[in-house]
Design an enzyme around this catalytic site. Sequence first.
Site, PDB file in Angstrom:
ATOM      1  CB  CYS A  52      -8.125  -1.170   9.301  1.00  0.00           C
ATOM      2  SG  CYS A  52      -7.992  -2.281   7.883  1.00  0.00           S
ATOM      3  CB  CYS A  55     -10.632  -4.294  10.468  1.00  0.00           C
ATOM      4  SG  CYS A  55      -8.886  -4.539  10.868  1.00  0.00           S
ATOM      5  CG  HIS A 122      -5.075  -4.325  10.948  1.00  0.00           C
ATOM      6  ND1 HIS A 122      -5.634  -3.711   9.848  1.00  0.00           N
ATOM      7  CD2 HIS A 122      -4.032  -3.544  11.324  1.00  0.00           C
ATOM      8  CE1 HIS A 122      -4.963  -2.603   9.589  1.00  0.00           C
ATOM      9  NE2 HIS A 122      -3.979  -2.477  10.456  1.00  0.00           N
ATOM     10  CG  ASN A 162       0.014  -3.911  -5.396  1.00  0.00           C
ATOM     11  OD1 ASN A 162       0.765  -4.472  -6.189  1.00  0.00           O
ATOM     12  ND2 ASN A 162      -0.978  -3.141  -5.775  1.00  0.00           N
ATOM     13  CB  SER A 170      -3.878   1.774   0.141  1.00  0.00           C
ATOM     14  OG  SER A 170      -4.780   0.682   0.095  1.00  0.00           O
ATOM     15  CG  HIS A 173      -6.605  -5.978   6.894  1.00  0.00           C
ATOM     16  ND1 HIS A 173      -7.315  -5.864   8.071  1.00  0.00           N
ATOM     17  CD2 HIS A 173      -6.958  -7.167   6.363  1.00  0.00           C
ATOM     18  CE1 HIS A 173      -8.066  -6.935   8.226  1.00  0.00           C
ATOM     19  NE2 HIS A 173      -7.870  -7.740   7.205  1.00  0.00           N
ATOM     20  CG  HIS A 175      -5.449  -5.754   0.970  1.00  0.00           C
ATOM     21  ND1 HIS A 175      -4.551  -5.163   1.840  1.00  0.00           N
ATOM     22  CD2 HIS A 175      -5.452  -4.970  -0.137  1.00  0.00           C
ATOM     23  CE1 HIS A 175      -4.056  -4.075   1.272  1.00  0.00           C
ATOM     24  NE2 HIS A 175      -4.569  -3.929   0.067  1.00  0.00           N
ATOM     25  CD  GLN A 177      -6.107  -3.647  -5.900  1.00  0.00           C
ATOM     26  OE1 GLN A 177      -6.806  -3.335  -6.867  1.00  0.00           O
ATOM     27  NE2 GLN A 177      -5.166  -2.871  -5.424  1.00  0.00           N
ATOM     28  CE  LYS A 320      16.508  -4.012 -11.317  1.00  0.00           C
ATOM     29  NZ  LYS A 320      17.850  -3.563 -11.718  1.00  0.00           N
TER      30      LYS A 320
HETATM   31  P1  H2U Z   1      -4.126  -1.776  -2.452  1.00  0.00           P
HETATM   32  O1  H2U Z   1      -3.650  -1.725  -1.040  1.00  0.00           O
HETATM   33  O2  H2U Z   1      -3.368  -2.808  -3.291  1.00  0.00           O
HETATM   34  O3  H2U Z   1      -4.167  -0.420  -3.056  1.00  0.00           O
HETATM   35  O4  H2U Z   1      -5.645  -2.318  -2.425  1.00  0.00           O
HETATM   36  C1  H2U Z   1      -6.634  -1.720  -1.667  1.00  0.00           C
HETATM   37  C2  H2U Z   1      -7.805  -1.378  -2.534  1.00  0.00           C
HETATM   38  O5  H2U Z   1      -8.901  -1.093  -1.675  1.00  0.00           O
HETATM   39  C3  H2U Z   1      -7.602  -0.147  -3.404  1.00  0.00           C
HETATM   40  O6  H2U Z   1      -7.640  -0.541  -4.752  1.00  0.00           O
HETATM   41  C4  H2U Z   1      -9.732  -0.164  -2.315  1.00  0.00           C
HETATM   42  C5  H2U Z   1      -8.782   0.757  -3.055  1.00  0.00           C
HETATM   43  O7  H2U Z   1      -9.403   1.260  -4.205  1.00  0.00           O
HETATM   44  N1  H2U Z   1     -10.569   0.474  -1.309  1.00  0.00           N
HETATM   45  C6  H2U Z   1     -11.929   0.241  -1.292  1.00  0.00           C
HETATM   46  O8  H2U Z   1     -12.440  -0.449  -2.181  1.00  0.00           O
HETATM   47  N2  H2U Z   1     -12.692   0.779  -0.306  1.00  0.00           N
HETATM   48  C7  H2U Z   1     -12.210   1.583   0.675  1.00  0.00           C
HETATM   49  O9  H2U Z   1     -12.943   1.985   1.546  1.00  0.00           O
HETATM   50  C8  H2U Z   1     -10.798   1.982   0.682  1.00  0.00           C
HETATM   51  C9  H2U Z   1      -9.914   1.331  -0.336  1.00  0.00           C
HETATM   52 ZN    ZN Z   2      -7.491  -4.168   9.137  1.00  0.00          ZN
END
Ligand code: H2U
Ligand code: ZN
Length: 351
Positions: A52, A55, A122, A162, A170, A173, A175, A177, A320
């Site tokens: 991850c 983490c 995590h 999100n 993505s 974990h 988190h 933004q 939906k």
């Molecule tokens: P989301 O899961 O909402 O996409 O947020 C994760 C963000 O983490 C995503 O915008 C960033 C991605 O650009 N990211 C990093 O800044 N560094 C990384 O090593 C992987 C992902």
């Molecule tokens: Zn993690």
Amino acid sequence: MDAQPLFAAPHRRQNLLTGEWVLVSPHRTARPWQGMVEQPPGEHRLTHDPACYLCPGNARAGGAVNPPYTTTFVFDNDFAALLPNTEPRELALGLDAPRTPPLLRAESERGICRVVCFSPRHDLTLADMAAADIRRVVDTWADQYAELGAIPWVRHVQIFENRGAMMGASNPHPHGQIWADERLPNEPAKELAQQRAYFAETGRCLLCDYLAVELEQGERLVCDNEHWVALVPFWAIWPFETLVLPRVHYGALTDLGAEARDGLADILRRLTRRYNRLFNVTFPYSMGFHQPPTDGEAYPFWHLHAHFYPPLLRSATVRKFMVGYELLGQPQRDITPEGAAERLRELPDQV
Ligand code: H2U
Ligand code: ZN
């Protein structure tokens, strides 16, 4: 008097925060559903995942290594959508100049994008975290709003989360933004205009008045505490959309005292726990706060609030979609906001 109550028949409701309308078709909930209803796969996750990028102690994509953080951790997004050093270009620049008015309008946009890790763990979500740990997330959000908002060219700070792959997260974990912008994005711009207009007309705050009506009627309330109320707004678009409001008038997270911050941590925890119970799955959603612009002007009519926009409709897998009429006409929903609130209200939110 009508023979049929307004809410039993197709009708539209106005979103006071945006001025836009949503179509409600309550009679359609009776229609048969033969779509797939799956059991979600059992979730079992590691407390620390070596793969991850969020983490503690792990490497991120750009080569940076996360510190061994123990509470929250904020870093500049390695794949930021907005960049602070974008050169400012003339406003309303027409790419088809010298045409007047220009048809190909574009403006440069500066910004700063950050990622906020809510916990070193995590495997947790806001719903599983202790209220004291969510309080640290609240403090981090408030500090970030203050820090980014103090940058002279930053006029808006969007804090959001999100949650779940269905909403584009993505990584599981916990988190969120933050995107700090040079200009007001569309949604806050609509809310600004609506709150300002109501204040100009009445001398009162739109959301203070709206909350008073909701507390009086009660049928769209989900849960509350001494400082906060979570409700399904009268104009909700998403099936289980909620609006989280402080009972008294606050503009920004930075205005909240210790008790109101604890109260926010409590309401977020309880609301997300209810969501997880609804279909017995870690509920996906996009949530975020709407706070006053940070351009140095006073916005006494702006009432701090959070929106939760969850996509699920009938089960852990049936969501939906905003398609067809909704894309081309306006949003539409079948289950009423009152029905959705009742279902969320009946669920437990304690351990
Ligand atoms: P989301 O899961 O909402 O996409 O947020 C994760 C963000 O983490 C995503 O915008 C960033 C991605 O650009 N990211 C990093 O800044 N560094 C990384 O090593 C992987 C992902
Ligand atoms: Zn993690």
